[in-house]
Design an enzyme around this catalytic site. Structure first.
Site, PDB file in Angstrom:
ATOM      1  N   LYS A 274       4.687 -33.922  82.716  1.00  0.00           N
ATOM      2  CA  LYS A 274       4.553 -32.631  83.047  1.00  0.00           C
ATOM      3  C   LYS A 274       3.314 -32.418  81.982  1.00  0.00           C
ATOM      4  O   LYS A 274       2.179 -31.677  82.587  1.00  0.00           O
ATOM      5  CB  LYS A 274       5.499 -31.660  82.557  1.00  0.00           C
ATOM      6  CG  LYS A 274       5.229 -30.344  82.602  1.00  0.00           C
ATOM      7  CD  LYS A 274       6.246 -29.322  82.592  1.00  0.00           C
ATOM      8  CE  LYS A 274       7.238 -29.588  81.521  1.00  0.00           C
ATOM      9  NZ  LYS A 274       6.659 -28.769  80.185  1.00  0.00           N
TER      10      LYS A 274
ATOM     11  N   TYR B 252      10.722 -41.707  65.991  1.00  0.00           N
ATOM     12  CA  TYR B 252      11.612 -42.413  66.666  1.00  0.00           C
ATOM     13  C   TYR B 252      12.107 -41.718  67.933  1.00  0.00           C
ATOM     14  O   TYR B 252      12.787 -42.116  68.911  1.00  0.00           O
ATOM     15  CB  TYR B 252      12.704 -43.099  65.831  1.00  0.00           C
ATOM     16  CG  TYR B 252      12.496 -44.300  65.317  1.00  0.00           C
ATOM     17  CD1 TYR B 252      12.385 -45.504  65.857  1.00  0.00           C
ATOM     18  CD2 TYR B 252      12.244 -44.332  63.892  1.00  0.00           C
ATOM     19  CE1 TYR B 252      11.913 -46.693  65.343  1.00  0.00           C
ATOM     20  CE2 TYR B 252      12.039 -45.804  63.188  1.00  0.00           C
ATOM     21  CZ  TYR B 252      11.755 -46.733  63.959  1.00  0.00           C
ATOM     22  OH  TYR B 252      11.637 -47.947  63.456  1.00  0.00           O
TER      23      TYR B 252
ATOM     24  N   CYS C 121      -5.575 -45.179  58.615  1.00  0.00           N
ATOM     25  CA  CYS C 121      -4.525 -44.518  57.495  1.00  0.00           C
ATOM     26  C   CYS C 121      -3.955 -45.825  56.552  1.00  0.00           C
ATOM     27  O   CYS C 121      -4.340 -46.388  55.876  1.00  0.00           O
ATOM     28  CB  CYS C 121      -4.028 -43.598  58.076  1.00  0.00           C
ATOM     29  SG  CYS C 121      -3.498 -42.138  57.016  1.00  0.00           S
TER      30      CYS C 121
ATOM     31  N   ARG D 261      -1.231 -38.809  52.335  1.00  0.00           N
ATOM     32  CA  ARG D 261      -0.816 -38.095  51.125  1.00  0.00           C
ATOM     33  C   ARG D 261      -1.545 -39.016  49.938  1.00  0.00           C
ATOM     34  O   ARG D 261      -2.126 -38.410  48.894  1.00  0.00           O
ATOM     35  CB  ARG D 261       0.562 -38.189  50.839  1.00  0.00           C
ATOM     36  CG  ARG D 261       1.155 -37.404  49.488  1.00  0.00           C
ATOM     37  CD  ARG D 261       2.708 -37.312  49.408  1.00  0.00           C
ATOM     38  NE  ARG D 261       3.100 -36.316  50.607  1.00  0.00           N
ATOM     39  CZ  ARG D 261       3.940 -36.965  51.487  1.00  0.00           C
ATOM     40  NH1 ARG D 261       4.168 -38.202  51.546  1.00  0.00           N
ATOM     41  NH2 ARG D 261       4.502 -36.122  52.540  1.00  0.00           N
TER      42      ARG D 261
ATOM     43  N   HIS E  28      -7.859 -40.585  60.934  1.00  0.00           N
ATOM     44  CA  HIS E  28      -7.199 -41.088  62.205  1.00  0.00           C
ATOM     45  C   HIS E  28      -8.212 -40.981  63.367  1.00  0.00           C
ATOM     46  O   HIS E  28      -8.091 -39.927  63.897  1.00  0.00           O
ATOM     47  CB  HIS E  28      -5.797 -40.148  62.338  1.00  0.00           C
ATOM     48  CG  HIS E  28      -4.745 -40.427  61.542  1.00  0.00           C
ATOM     49  ND1 HIS E  28      -3.741 -41.120  61.921  1.00  0.00           N
ATOM     50  CD2 HIS E  28      -4.392 -40.178  60.310  1.00  0.00           C
ATOM     51  CE1 HIS E  28      -2.763 -41.280  61.189  1.00  0.00           C
ATOM     52  NE2 HIS E  28      -3.115 -40.589  60.037  1.00  0.00           N
TER      53      HIS E  28
ATOM     54  N   GLU F  98      -7.991 -41.923  66.074  1.00  0.00           N
ATOM     55  CA  GLU F  98      -7.405 -41.809  67.629  1.00  0.00           C
ATOM     56  C   GLU F  98      -7.260 -40.235  67.880  1.00  0.00           C
ATOM     57  O   GLU F  98      -7.129 -39.939  69.071  1.00  0.00           O
ATOM     58  CB  GLU F  98      -6.075 -42.459  67.594  1.00  0.00           C
ATOM     59  CG  GLU F  98      -4.959 -41.912  66.702  1.00  0.00           C
ATOM     60  CD  GLU F  98      -4.809 -42.305  65.343  1.00  0.00           C
ATOM     61  OE1 GLU F  98      -6.079 -42.842  64.710  1.00  0.00           O
ATOM     62  OE2 GLU F  98      -3.923 -42.316  64.674  1.00  0.00           O
TER      63      GLU F  98
HETATM   64  N1  GLN Z   1       1.976 -43.246  53.886  1.00  0.00           N
HETATM   65  C1  GLN Z   1       0.186 -43.141  53.797  1.00  0.00           C
HETATM   66  C2  GLN Z   1       0.010 -41.975  52.757  1.00  0.00           C
HETATM   67  O1  GLN Z   1       0.942 -41.013  52.884  1.00  0.00           O
HETATM   68  C3  GLN Z   1      -0.468 -43.255  54.902  1.00  0.00           C
HETATM   69  C4  GLN Z   1      -0.092 -42.185  55.859  1.00  0.00           C
HETATM   70  C5  GLN Z   1      -0.643 -42.441  57.335  1.00  0.00           C
HETATM   71  O2  GLN Z   1      -0.746 -43.694  57.653  1.00  0.00           O
HETATM   72  N2  GLN Z   1      -0.932 -41.503  57.945  1.00  0.00           N
HETATM   73  O3  GLN Z   1      -0.824 -41.930  52.444  1.00  0.00           O
END
Ligand code: GLN
Length: 550
Positions: A19, A56, A383, A474, A519, A521
């Site tokens: 959808k 998941y 990341c 983070r 990111h 993507e």
């Molecule tokens: N766990 C890592 C962080 O918090 C990378 C996070 C991620 O890949 N988006 O910085």
């Protein structure tokens, strides 16, 4: 202020029939007619946002420019309509209840009962109307999550029913998607579930204007006419949606059924033809790609492909733009060891370590990264993949054997947290309080390969020094180690504008060893793939075929 035409998309029978993609493809067609399109999902979940939902169970968490954590449907929307969306693009029932009950606590309804109708329905209607108006949209597509008949969605359906009655004729359209199952024993497609779903919708006061029939097989005119007759919808307005070779073929498929003409007729607008050339070119690339390259995806969620939906899709799409096919091999990182890495990676043309949280599988990712570095295999880190690249380099090149990230060292056993929390983040106690979320500026360093690349693909003009990339993480590279890395020829190609945060890293003496803290993507689009993905592919192509990049 201009009021957009609202198209509400509902569905029935079962999830996973596409959808979100269908709604997005309608959006793509309207964009191809030159309209401004805004898209929004109203979801029955009681979660306030998608940030805490386990990948998941729910697939990828997609982040918009303003840092809203959404689900993968918002990713489909952005990619198909090539428009950045925002917090107004997703409302869960959790978020709406939270707002309504907070208003009640603050005394906004003193003396009144607070009820689903009119209070919740009014809130829902206002969220729909405000979002489309503030986006300045000509068309506003609203997808109702879940299926018609779900308890948690009833108030959503009721609210859009009211909206149709309140707004001028032709201002609200209803599109409904159903599934036509195929019975193997009798070798026939069955229309009864569709008939029942339209009946159910009507009981809720909604008459679909256009019906999409999703099936794994071609749908004959006979079936179309039967559905038309039983549901009382003109057969031209019943559109078959068989499984197509790729999701990118859907906009053209809908165009072939004159969907935009129907929309113009239903809304009394003068007809605009969609310009479909770019979609047609992409589909031609997809069907003509014959050579296949193999990429190992070594991610925290192992073989769960939906957790990396955007990344997977955009690696593939970037390949199609280059005329190749890509096969992604999802490996469980906890299965990778020094003794089997050569066997596992032997036939891989590239290795990608995608995003992830927590320490599970990290050692396997580091081994895969080391293999890529030592064997000149193109490596793309996204990341978490960039943090893995820094840790691997620290351990195996700089000799800091216990190098790790503070995230993976709960007992504080290592003396070398090359990835750590910034000082100003350490005192945050809320789970997501420390996250860097949404679009952040990245400052380029002239003369770096990656900077040239962004220019080559038109993502950065020759005079600009800043691009914006989306983030969701983070931990950061620990600047105490910066000199040490740089002395060993590790290159920090991009930083935050104030120079304190590392945004991108690369190894200059490797064919392609590059990682970003962002990111990419989330910004890549089918008609304009992100430069990093294109470059990764070029590197693989050069390595494996010895041909020049285009
Ligand atoms: N766990 C890592 C962080 O918090 C990378 C996070 C991620 O890949 N988006 O910085």
């Amino acid at each position: 202020m201009k009021k957009p035409i609202i198209i509400v998309v509902t569905w029935w029978v079962l999830s996973g029939i596409g959808k979100g993609i269908t709604a997005s493809s309608v959006g793509a067609l309207l964009r191809a007619c030159g309209y401004n399109v805004f898209m929004q999902k109203m979801d029955g979940y009681l979660n306030v946002d998608a940030g805490t939902i386990n990948p998941y169970k729910h697939g990828e968490c997609f982040v918009t420019d303003d840092g809203t954590e959404t689900d993968l449907d918002i990713g489909h929307y952005e990619r198909f309509i090539d428009t950045n969306l925002n917090a107004q693009s997703i409302y869960t029932m959790g978020k709406l209840y939270h707002e309504l009950i907070s208003a009640e606590r603050e005394g906004s309804f003193l003396g009144h009962d607070v009820q689903m109708i009119p209070h919740m329905s009014s809130l829902i209607k206002s969220k729909i109307i405000d979002a489309g108006v503030s986006a300045g949209a000509d068309f506003h597509i609203v997808e109702i999550g879940g299926t018609v008949g779900d308890i948690e969605n009833e108030i959503l359906i009721e609210s859009v029913r009211q909206l149709k009655a309140e707004l001028p004729l032709g201002q609200v359209l209803f599109f409904h998607l159903t599934y036509i199952p195929y019975l193997l024993a009798s070798k026939e497609l069955k229309t009864k579930p569709t008939q029942n779903s339209v009946k159910d919708l009507r009981k809720m006061g909604i008459n679909p204007d256009i019906l999409f029939l999703r099936a794994d097989y071609d749908i004959s005119d006979e079936i179309r006419q039967k559905v038309s007759m039983m549901c009382g919808i003109h057969d031209q307005y019943v559109i078959p949606l068989p499984t197509l070779p790729s999701i990118y073929a859907i906009p053209n498929h809908l165009a072939s059924y004159n969907l935009t003409q129907m929309i113009h007729t239903l809304t009394n607008l003068s007809v605009r033809e969609p310009m479909m050339q770019k979609w047609t070119t992409l589909c031609n690339h997809i069907s003509s790609a014959t050579i296949t390259k193999h990429i190992a995806m070594v991610g925290k969620y192992g073989t769960l492909e939906d957790a990396y939906y955007s990344l997977n899709e955009w690696l593939k799409v970037a390949w199609f733009h280059c005329g190749y096919n890509v096969m992604l091999h999802f490996l469980d990182p906890w299965e990778i060891s020094h003794s089997n890495v050569t066997t596992l990676m032997h036939d891989m043309n590239g290795i990608c370590v995608p995003w992830g949280f927590g320490k599970r599988g990290i050692e396997g990712m580091i081994i895969a990264c080391q293999y890529a570095r030592e064997n000149n295999i193109p490596y793309l880190g996204v990341c978490l993949g960039s943090q893995v690249m820094a840790i691997e380099f620290a351990r195996n090149v700089l000799g800091l054997e216990d190098a790790t990230s503070a995230e993976f060292d709960e007992e504080w056993l290592s003396n070398n947290h090359v990835i750590h929390l910034m000082e100003n983040q350490k005192h945050q106690t809320k789970k997501w309080g420390t996250m860097r979320l949404g679009s952040y500026p990245c400052h380029l360093r002239e003369g770096k390969k990656v900077t040239d690349l962004y220019r080559r693909f038109g993502w950065l003009s020759s005079w600009a020094t800043i691009v914006h990339e989306r983030h969701r993480h983070r931990y950061e590279f620990n600047n105490q180690y910066r000199d040490m890395f740089e002395q060993a020829w590790f290159v920090f190609s991009w930083t935050s504008p104030d120079g304190t945060l590392i945004e991108m890293m690369e190894l200059p003496d490797h064919p392609f060893m590059l990682a970003t803290q962002a990111h990419p993507e989330f910004l890549s689009r089918p008609l304009n793939p992100h430069p990093l993905f294109r470059w990764f592919i070029e590197a693989i192509t050069i390595m494996t075929k010895n041909i020049s990049p285009s």
